[in-house]
Scaffold this motif. Structure first.
Motif, PDB file in Angstrom:
ATOM      1  N   ASP A 140      83.339 -30.599   4.661  1.00  0.00           N
ATOM      2  CA  ASP A 140      84.657 -30.064   4.342  1.00  0.00           C
ATOM      3  C   ASP A 140      84.878 -30.024   2.828  1.00  0.00           C
ATOM      4  O   ASP A 140      85.385 -29.032   2.289  1.00  0.00           O
ATOM      5  CB  ASP A 140      85.727 -30.924   5.014  1.00  0.00           C
ATOM      6  N   LYS A 142      82.574 -29.896   0.483  1.00  0.00           N
ATOM      7  CA  LYS A 142      81.688 -28.868  -0.082  1.00  0.00           C
ATOM      8  C   LYS A 142      82.281 -27.471   0.112  1.00  0.00           C
ATOM      9  O   LYS A 142      82.262 -26.642  -0.798  1.00  0.00           O
ATOM     10  CB  LYS A 142      80.311 -28.960   0.570  1.00  0.00           C
ATOM     11  N   ARG A 143      82.832 -27.228   1.289  1.00  0.00           N
ATOM     12  CA  ARG A 143      83.447 -25.934   1.591  1.00  0.00           C
ATOM     13  C   ARG A 143      84.640 -25.684   0.668  1.00  0.00           C
ATOM     14  O   ARG A 143      84.815 -24.579   0.145  1.00  0.00           O
ATOM     15  CB  ARG A 143      83.882 -25.908   3.054  1.00  0.00           C
ATOM     16  N   ASN A 144      85.468 -26.709   0.447  1.00  0.00           N
ATOM     17  CA  ASN A 144      86.623 -26.570  -0.446  1.00  0.00           C
ATOM     18  C   ASN A 144      86.208 -26.295  -1.882  1.00  0.00           C
ATOM     19  O   ASN A 144      86.807 -25.463  -2.565  1.00  0.00           O
ATOM     20  CB  ASN A 144      87.501 -27.822  -0.387  1.00  0.00           C
ATOM     21  N   GLU A 146      83.419 -24.851  -2.913  1.00  0.00           N
ATOM     22  CA  GLU A 146      82.915 -23.480  -2.983  1.00  0.00           C
ATOM     23  C   GLU A 146      84.051 -22.462  -2.959  1.00  0.00           C
ATOM     24  O   GLU A 146      84.011 -21.459  -3.667  1.00  0.00           O
ATOM     25  CB  GLU A 146      81.937 -23.224  -1.837  1.00  0.00           C
ATOM     26  N   ARG A 147      85.076 -22.733  -2.166  1.00  0.00           N
ATOM     27  CA  ARG A 147      86.225 -21.831  -2.075  1.00  0.00           C
ATOM     28  C   ARG A 147      86.955 -21.760  -3.422  1.00  0.00           C
ATOM     29  O   ARG A 147      87.305 -20.682  -3.899  1.00  0.00           O
ATOM     30  CB  ARG A 147      87.172 -22.316  -0.983  1.00  0.00           C
ATOM     31  N   HIS A 148      87.167 -22.914  -4.070  1.00  0.00           N
ATOM     32  CA  HIS A 148      87.859 -22.950  -5.361  1.00  0.00           C
ATOM     33  C   HIS A 148      87.018 -22.296  -6.456  1.00  0.00           C
ATOM     34  O   HIS A 148      87.556 -21.587  -7.326  1.00  0.00           O
ATOM     35  CB  HIS A 148      88.202 -24.385  -5.761  1.00  0.00           C
ATOM     36  N   LYS A 150      84.881 -19.883  -6.023  1.00  0.00           N
ATOM     37  CA  LYS A 150      84.916 -18.445  -5.761  1.00  0.00           C
ATOM     38  C   LYS A 150      86.232 -17.836  -6.272  1.00  0.00           C
ATOM     39  O   LYS A 150      86.224 -16.746  -6.846  1.00  0.00           O
ATOM     40  CB  LYS A 150      84.765 -18.188  -4.254  1.00  0.00           C
ATOM     41  N   GLU A 151      87.340 -18.557  -6.067  1.00  0.00           N
ATOM     42  CA  GLU A 151      88.629 -18.064  -6.548  1.00  0.00           C
ATOM     43  C   GLU A 151      88.716 -18.014  -8.070  1.00  0.00           C
ATOM     44  O   GLU A 151      89.307 -17.117  -8.643  1.00  0.00           O
ATOM     45  CB  GLU A 151      89.758 -18.961  -5.999  1.00  0.00           C
ATOM     46  N   LYS A 154      86.931 -14.864  -9.802  1.00  0.00           N
ATOM     47  CA  LYS A 154      87.316 -13.514  -9.380  1.00  0.00           C
ATOM     48  C   LYS A 154      87.907 -12.750 -10.526  1.00  0.00           C
ATOM     49  O   LYS A 154      88.402 -13.171 -11.466  1.00  0.00           O
ATOM     50  CB  LYS A 154      88.328 -13.572  -8.230  1.00  0.00           C
TER      51      LYS A 154
END
Length: 154
Positions: A140, A142-144, A146-148, A150-151, A154
């Motif tokens: 979880d 690691k997923r968070n 990667e999400r941050h 990526k944001e 942008k």
């Protein structure tokens, strides 16, 4: 061996969740005719399967291979116990580890290697509930991250 030589048919995701995989090895599998056709169609389930060693031979139990539609009378029992093909020396080493150290033999994946069907068998140690929770928390986090990331880019 190149990437095109192997093609994964099925993976046992539950094994990664429930066990620490200490070591894995490749084994051949003894199949009947229509079972091979079902495997080519990807109709196999490894979810509740395990391996047992009986009289110096290793068998896979609980592996469900769906009956082949055009197989009619030639279809075998989907839950039939299937023999794995390994060297006697490897089987005896695994037998010693399973009996002494409390490991389990769990099929991790089924795949084609060139034209042969192989099973990857994992020598596994069971996870405790807190180990499973720690793995879920790490995934979880690691997923968070990667999400941050990526944001931000942008």
């Amino acid at each position: 061996m190149t990437k095109s030589d192997t093609k994964t048919i099925a993976q046992n995701k539950k094994a990664y969740h429930d066990y620490f995989i200490i070591e894995s090895m490749e084994a051949g599998i003894e199949l009947k005719g229509t079972e091979v056709k079902s495997l080519r169609a990807g109709r196999v389930n490894l979810k509740d399967s395990w391996c047992s060693i009986v009289d110096g031979e290793i068998f896979i139990n609980g592996m469900h291979i769906s009956p082949y539609e055009q197989g009619n009378i030639f279809n075998k029992d989907p839950m039939r116990v299937k023999k794995l093909l390994m060297h006697k020396r490897e089987i005896m080493r695994l037998f010693g580890l399973v009996k002494q150290d409390g490991y389990s033999l769990i099929p991790v994946s089924v795949y084609f290697k060139k034209s042969r069907i192989k099973v990857q068998v994992g020598l596994c140690k069971g996870k405790k509930l807190y180990d499973k929770r720690a793995d879920i928390a790490a995934k979880d986090a690691k997923r968070n991250i990667e999400r941050h990331m990526k944001e931000q880019f942008k």
